[in-house]
Design an enzyme around this catalytic site. Sequence first.
Site, PDB file in Angstrom:
ATOM      1  N   CYS A 128      33.288  -6.954  -1.820  1.00 28.32           N
ATOM      2  CA  CYS A 128      32.864  -6.575  -3.136  1.00 28.32           C
ATOM      3  C   CYS A 128      33.893  -6.374  -4.138  1.00 28.32           C
ATOM      4  CB  CYS A 128      32.183  -5.032  -2.876  1.00 28.32           C
ATOM      5  SG  CYS A 128      33.348  -3.829  -2.204  1.00 28.32           S
ATOM      6  N   HIS A 241      32.314  -0.553  -8.824  1.00 25.55           N
ATOM      7  CA  HIS A 241      33.659  -0.533  -8.866  1.00 25.55           C
ATOM      8  C   HIS A 241      34.294  -1.008 -10.078  1.00 25.55           C
ATOM      9  CE1 HIS A 241      33.253  -0.024  -4.644  1.00 25.55           C
ATOM     10  NE2 HIS A 241      33.573  -1.206  -4.246  1.00 25.55           N
TER      11      HIS A 241
END
Length: 334
Positions: A128, A241
């Site tokens: 990710c 994130h």
Amino acid sequence: MFNTVGVVGATGAVGRIILQLLEQRKFQAQNFRFFASARSAGQKVTFNGKQVTVELLTHDCFKGVDLVIASTPDDTAAEFLPSAVAAGCKVIDESGYWRMKPDVALVVPEINPQDALNAKGIIASPNCSTTQMVLALKPLHDAAKVRRVVVSTYQATSGAGLQGTADLMDGTKAALAGTPYQYTTFKYPIAFNAIPQIGSFKEDGYTSEELKMVFETRKILGDQSIQVCATCIRIPVSNCHSETINVETERPVSVDEAKRLFAATPGITVVDDPLNGQYPMPSTCDGSDEVFVGRIRKDMSHPNCLTFWCVSDNLRKGAATNAVQIAELLAKHG
């Protein structure tokens, strides 16, 4: 169009979003089947308005399935996905197990779609934290060739699974109440803390998560000369994130040029008006399939360097969305 699509790990954090995306994006298939381990097999999930029973993942469950989208731990992917390939399935895998295998394509559809179309058997979806960074690097690399990247990540607890987020929520409540809490996912309390370790440490002092960003970036962009230095940090944010990215290119790239390059790239949204407090944040990017870029500025210490801020929903573009986009790419090209 695929006849039968199977989702492995359908009850996990990413698997649930994969199901939502297949439904919302109206992915065309005659049949959908959902698989999970013995712990979750037998559960009911709602899909396209119907209750569907999750089947037990076995080596023999892939008969009649054309496409598999899998989101499982590495050991599960290593054990079961070869059986899917042997059954004749195309496989899109979210785990880290297959990504760096030489004969496995590692794909972000906006960057290297041809690798997916040419793949045999398993197609890997990247880590990710890598996914959002390489999408932002791609237009700079095409325009001015990226030579070196220094990246610091600020990664959400959802990246550690459902229990990671539970640790954040319950640990925060306990900290505020002054009561003890037994963390199950993190080595140290994540509430009101930042943990400079994601993954296991290797001999050179880097973690496995940091090394993923190094090697996956080179493979996806198709350039082994790119130098990457990564530091990955877990912070008390539930989802999305964030990354500070410093990029050195072969020639100088102005801020205005970078903004134009980012804005012209599918999958990237520029939010860059710092004087008016406009920049990407996890709270505003949650639930989106885009990669958001802002705070774009020249590096005062180097004429060929840019620094920018990058935020993306790690469960969506960082995982589920990227896998579904690969599936859509395969379906489009037969």
